[in-house]
Design a protein around this motif. Structure first.
Motif, PDB file in Angstrom:
ATOM      1  N   UNK A 253      96.608  76.043 -72.525  1.00 54.27           N
ATOM      2  CA  UNK A 253      97.654  75.650 -73.473  1.00 54.27           C
ATOM      3  C   UNK A 253      97.073  75.012 -74.726  1.00 54.27           C
ATOM      4  N   UNK A 254      95.744  75.106 -74.924  1.00 50.65           N
ATOM      5  CA  UNK A 254      95.124  74.527 -76.100  1.00 50.65           C
ATOM      6  C   UNK A 254      95.131  73.019 -76.096  1.00 50.65           C
ATOM      7  N   UNK A 255      95.014  72.428 -74.911  1.00 49.39           N
ATOM      8  CA  UNK A 255      95.030  70.962 -74.724  1.00 49.39           C
ATOM      9  C   UNK A 255      96.330  70.341 -75.233  1.00 49.39           C
ATOM     10  N   UNK A 256      97.390  71.115 -75.206  1.00 46.26           N
ATOM     11  CA  UNK A 256      98.716  70.615 -75.569  1.00 46.26           C
ATOM     12  C   UNK A 256      99.453  70.285 -74.271  1.00 46.26           C
ATOM     13  N   UNK A 257      99.639  68.992 -74.000  1.00 43.61           N
ATOM     14  CA  UNK A 257     100.217  68.559 -72.728  1.00 43.61           C
ATOM     15  C   UNK A 257     101.645  69.081 -72.569  1.00 43.61           C
ATOM     16  N   UNK A 258     102.444  69.002 -73.623  1.00 44.09           N
ATOM     17  CA  UNK A 258     103.841  69.435 -73.523  1.00 44.09           C
ATOM     18  C   UNK A 258     103.952  70.928 -73.234  1.00 44.09           C
ATOM     19  N   UNK A 259     103.064  71.709 -73.852  1.00 48.64           N
ATOM     20  CA  UNK A 259     103.079  73.151 -73.607  1.00 48.64           C
ATOM     21  C   UNK A 259     102.618  73.464 -72.192  1.00 48.64           C
ATOM     22  N   UNK A 260     101.611  72.709 -71.725  1.00 49.40           N
ATOM     23  CA  UNK A 260     101.090  72.929 -70.372  1.00 49.40           C
ATOM     24  C   UNK A 260     102.133  72.586 -69.315  1.00 49.40           C
ATOM     25  N   UNK A 261     102.977  71.602 -69.587  1.00 51.21           N
ATOM     26  CA  UNK A 261     103.990  71.182 -68.618  1.00 51.21           C
ATOM     27  C   UNK A 261     105.102  72.207 -68.445  1.00 51.21           C
ATOM     28  N   UNK A 262     105.051  73.294 -69.215  1.00 50.49           N
ATOM     29  CA  UNK A 262     106.010  74.400 -69.050  1.00 50.49           C
ATOM     30  C   UNK A 262     105.347  75.651 -68.492  1.00 50.49           C
ATOM     31  N   UNK A 263     104.086  75.555 -68.127  1.00 57.79           N
ATOM     32  CA  UNK A 263     103.317  76.739 -67.778  1.00 57.79           C
ATOM     33  C   UNK A 263     103.418  77.149 -66.319  1.00 57.79           C
ATOM     34  N   UNK A 264     102.564  78.121 -65.974  1.00 61.66           N
ATOM     35  CA  UNK A 264     102.510  78.674 -64.617  1.00 61.66           C
ATOM     36  C   UNK A 264     101.079  78.554 -64.109  1.00 61.66           C
ATOM     37  N   UNK A 265     100.927  78.096 -62.881  1.00 60.09           N
ATOM     38  CA  UNK A 265      99.616  78.029 -62.226  1.00 60.09           C
ATOM     39  C   UNK A 265      99.628  78.967 -61.024  1.00 60.09           C
ATOM     40  N   UNK A 266      98.694  79.901 -61.025  1.00 59.28           N
ATOM     41  CA  UNK A 266      98.569  80.830 -59.900  1.00 59.28           C
ATOM     42  C   UNK A 266      97.308  80.480 -59.122  1.00 59.28           C
ATOM     43  N   UNK A 267      97.493  80.053 -57.886  1.00 59.70           N
ATOM     44  CA  UNK A 267      96.367  79.697 -57.016  1.00 59.70           C
ATOM     45  C   UNK A 267      96.128  80.868 -56.069  1.00 59.70           C
ATOM     46  N   UNK A 268      95.073  81.611 -56.341  1.00 65.13           N
ATOM     47  CA  UNK A 268      94.743  82.790 -55.528  1.00 65.13           C
ATOM     48  C   UNK A 268      93.894  82.377 -54.320  1.00 65.13           C
ATOM     49  N   UNK A 269      93.775  83.283 -53.370  1.00 60.39           N
ATOM     50  CA  UNK A 269      92.992  83.043 -52.142  1.00 60.39           C
ATOM     51  C   UNK A 269      93.449  81.764 -51.437  1.00 60.39           C
ATOM     52  N   UNK A 270      94.763  81.551 -51.408  1.00 62.63           N
ATOM     53  CA  UNK A 270      95.296  80.332 -50.794  1.00 62.63           C
ATOM     54  C   UNK A 270      95.049  80.318 -49.285  1.00 62.63           C
ATOM     55  N   UNK A 271      94.836  81.481 -48.697  1.00 64.23           N
ATOM     56  CA  UNK A 271      94.589  81.538 -47.259  1.00 64.23           C
ATOM     57  C   UNK A 271      93.227  80.959 -46.881  1.00 64.23           C
ATOM     58  N   UNK A 272      92.349  80.767 -47.898  1.00 64.06           N
ATOM     59  CA  UNK A 272      91.011  80.228 -47.603  1.00 64.06           C
ATOM     60  C   UNK A 272      91.026  78.721 -47.385  1.00 64.06           C
ATOM     61  N   UNK A 273      92.163  78.039 -47.641  1.00 67.03           N
ATOM     62  CA  UNK A 273      92.229  76.594 -47.386  1.00 67.03           C
ATOM     63  C   UNK A 273      93.037  76.305 -46.112  1.00 67.03           C
ATOM     64  N   UNK A 274      93.140  77.300 -45.235  1.00 66.69           N
ATOM     65  CA  UNK A 274      93.821  77.076 -43.958  1.00 66.69           C
ATOM     66  C   UNK A 274      92.992  76.133 -43.090  1.00 66.69           C
ATOM     67  N   UNK A 275      93.657  75.470 -42.165  1.00 65.04           N
ATOM     68  CA  UNK A 275      92.954  74.556 -41.247  1.00 65.04           C
ATOM     69  C   UNK A 275      91.926  75.333 -40.433  1.00 65.04           C
ATOM     70  N   UNK A 276      90.766  74.736 -40.316  1.00 63.13           N
ATOM     71  CA  UNK A 276      89.745  75.348 -39.456  1.00 63.13           C
ATOM     72  C   UNK A 276      90.142  75.135 -37.995  1.00 63.13           C
ATOM     73  N   UNK A 277      90.084  76.207 -37.220  1.00 64.63           N
ATOM     74  CA  UNK A 277      90.539  76.125 -35.827  1.00 64.63           C
ATOM     75  C   UNK A 277      89.610  75.275 -34.974  1.00 64.63           C
TER      76      UNK A 277
END
Length: 496
Positions: A253-277
């Motif tokens: 967002x160009x270090x613009x806090x207000x613009x960033x607070x309207x954005x989208x965050x995509x966290x990929x590979x979320x399955x890699x933070x599953x609990x270790x069995x």
């Protein structure tokens, strides 16, 4: 005659002087304009303390010094206290080049040392835009009427993404409701608080998870940050801190806090933070990361580094409210299929009505039967899943879908190659047998749509190399035999 020549020469010299003077004046005007633009640009950014790296909004009014140095009142007071506390010979400190570990350094001659040449300016990537005030509003409020309706969002997604009708419909409605929530500034927000519509998308590799999010952010014209959960660790361990996902959005967002607070965050590979069995050590990249992400997903004010992925003494920090940031998590969940099959097959295992254990082995859409209980068994904690209320799956790509992916979207790979050869005035055609052969090879690789480009690149290499040699070639047809290495492409000359 001599007098006339002298007059002509003097006129030419005066003209040259005028031209030089005009150029100098033009340069001065341009430099003044650039200086004024830089000054206006500086006014849009917060001053940052050079010592503690706090921004003006946190540390208060700054004391400006030469060489673009700004010091907050707290650091200035501490400096004065240090100076008054004892006798310190600063000239000797600057000459400490004979200490162990400082070999090869030459002593500084303070008599000839020019402090004006020292550039201590804060790097641009660490500069923080000022938040807008009532007098000077940088970002206009979101107009609900201008937010595209769900059917319009889906229609635009259809131009780029083939299939996945259910996923596109869910994403269109969720995004539409999210930005209505952000845009709503009425009193009803205080009485009825609309919760965030964070999403969890599950689908096999190459089914279009990341591509869907990229197209969505492009259509909505909002900042997007794409990050991998694989690099995230608990605070204090080697790896990226959890707040780094918000730091990447701030950079987008160009270090613009207000613009960033309207954005989208995509966290990929979320399955890699599953609990270790089974683990005998601390799970710093699994359950601990899920616990740390809870406050981000729900919405809270977090301190994030500006221009860096980790907090340190040389990086300024700022506060970002994640209340209106839309989080989309995605992953392939490769072993989730076995969990689903085990649950389905538990119903009946013996007798005439028993289900065969391999009944669902060839079901490419087995993930569509996932439940929250399956995700818990996989290793996702209930608190984490509770903050991702919208869970949906993407279908595995079939042969027919892969053929459409190659030729239907606006930026389809076949259209890209046809455009490249069109610049050489050559018509490129893929017949149906070639498309089917490419799709079959892509399915065999089990990497979804990602396999298409590598396959086509392999077979188009010789064609792209040989075609420019002969200007008489007017048409090239790629056949299934060429893809299956049973023949060559059909080449036709111009005028035939």
């Amino acid at each position: 005659m001599a007098d006339e020549k002298e007059n002509i020469n003097s006129d030419e010299v005066s003209k040259d002087k005028n031209i030089v003077n005009n150029k100098v004046e033009d340069k001065d005007i341009l430099s003044n304009k650039a200086h004024e633009e830089d000054k206006d640009d500086e006014d849009d950014y917060e001053k940052i303390c050079y010592m503690c790296r706090r921004s003006e909004s946190k540390a208060g009014k700054m004391i400006s010094m030469p060489n673009n140095i700004n010091i907050c009142s707290d650091c200035m007071q501490r400096t004065f206290d240090t100076l008054n506390s004892g006798d310190i010979n600063y000239e000797e400190m600057l000459k400490l080049s004979n200490l162990p570990g400082a070999k090869g350094l030459t002593p500084i001659n303070l008599d000839n040392f020019n402090f004006d040449n020292i550039n201590l300016e804060i790097p641009k990537k660490q500069r923080l835009k000022k938040k807008s005030t009532e007098e000077k509003r940088v970002l206009d409020p979101i107009d609900i009427k201008k937010i595209p309706a769900p059917h319009e969002i889906k229609r635009q997604l259809d131009e780029y993404v083939i299939g996945q009708e259910h996923a596109k419909k869910i994403m269109s409605v969720a995004v539409y409701n999210h930005y209505k929530r952000v845009a709503s500034n009425t009193n009803t927000m205080e009485e009825i608080e609309i919760e965030k519509s964070n999403m969890l998308m599950i689908g096999p590799t190459g089914s279009g998870k990341t591509y869907l999010v990229k197209i969505l952010a492009k259509l909505l014209d909002v900042p997007l940050a794409i990050t991998d959960a694989t690099s995230l660790t608990e605070a204090g361990y080697i790896g990226d801190d959890i707040e780094s996902v918000v730091s990447k959005l701030l950079a987008a967002a160009g270090n613009d806090v207000e613009k960033a607070e309207r954005g989208i965050i995509f966290v990929d590979e979320i399955d890699k933070i599953a609990k270790k069995k089974e683990t005998r050590s601390r799970d710093v990249s699994g359950e601990s990361v899920q616990q740390g992400m809870l406050k981000l997903l729900e919405g809270s004010e977090v301190e994030v580094p500006v221009g860096s992925n980790s907090k340190n003494a040389m990086v300024p920090l700022t506060t970002v409210n994640t209340k209106n940031i839309l989080f989309i998590c995605g992953g392939a969940f490769p072993e989730l299929e076995d969990v689903i099959k085990e649950r389905i097959n538990k119903q009946s295992s013996i007798g005439f009505a028993a289900d065969l254990k391999d009944k669902h082995d060839k079901d490419i859409n087995i993930l569509s039967q996932v439940t929250l209980e399956d995700l818990k068994i996989f290793g996702m904690i209930p608190e984490f899943l509770g903050r991702l209320p919208i869970v949906f799956t993407l279908q595995g790509l079939t042969k027919e879908m892969l053929v459409e992916v190659m030729k239907e979207p606006k930026n389809a790979i076949l259209k890209q190659y046809q455009k490249l050869l069109e610049l050489d005035e050559v018509n490129l055609i893929f017949d149906d047998s070639a498309l089917e052969a490419i799709a079959e090879k892509a399915i065999a690789k089990k990497t979804g749509a990602r396999a298409i480009r590598s396959i086509i690149e392999e077979f188009m290499l010789d064609i792209m190399y040989e075609i420019p040699k002969d200007n008489n070639i007017g048409k090239v047809t790629i056949t299934g035999d060429y893809i299956n290495k049973k023949g060559g492409p059909i080449i036709e000359l111009r005028g035939m």
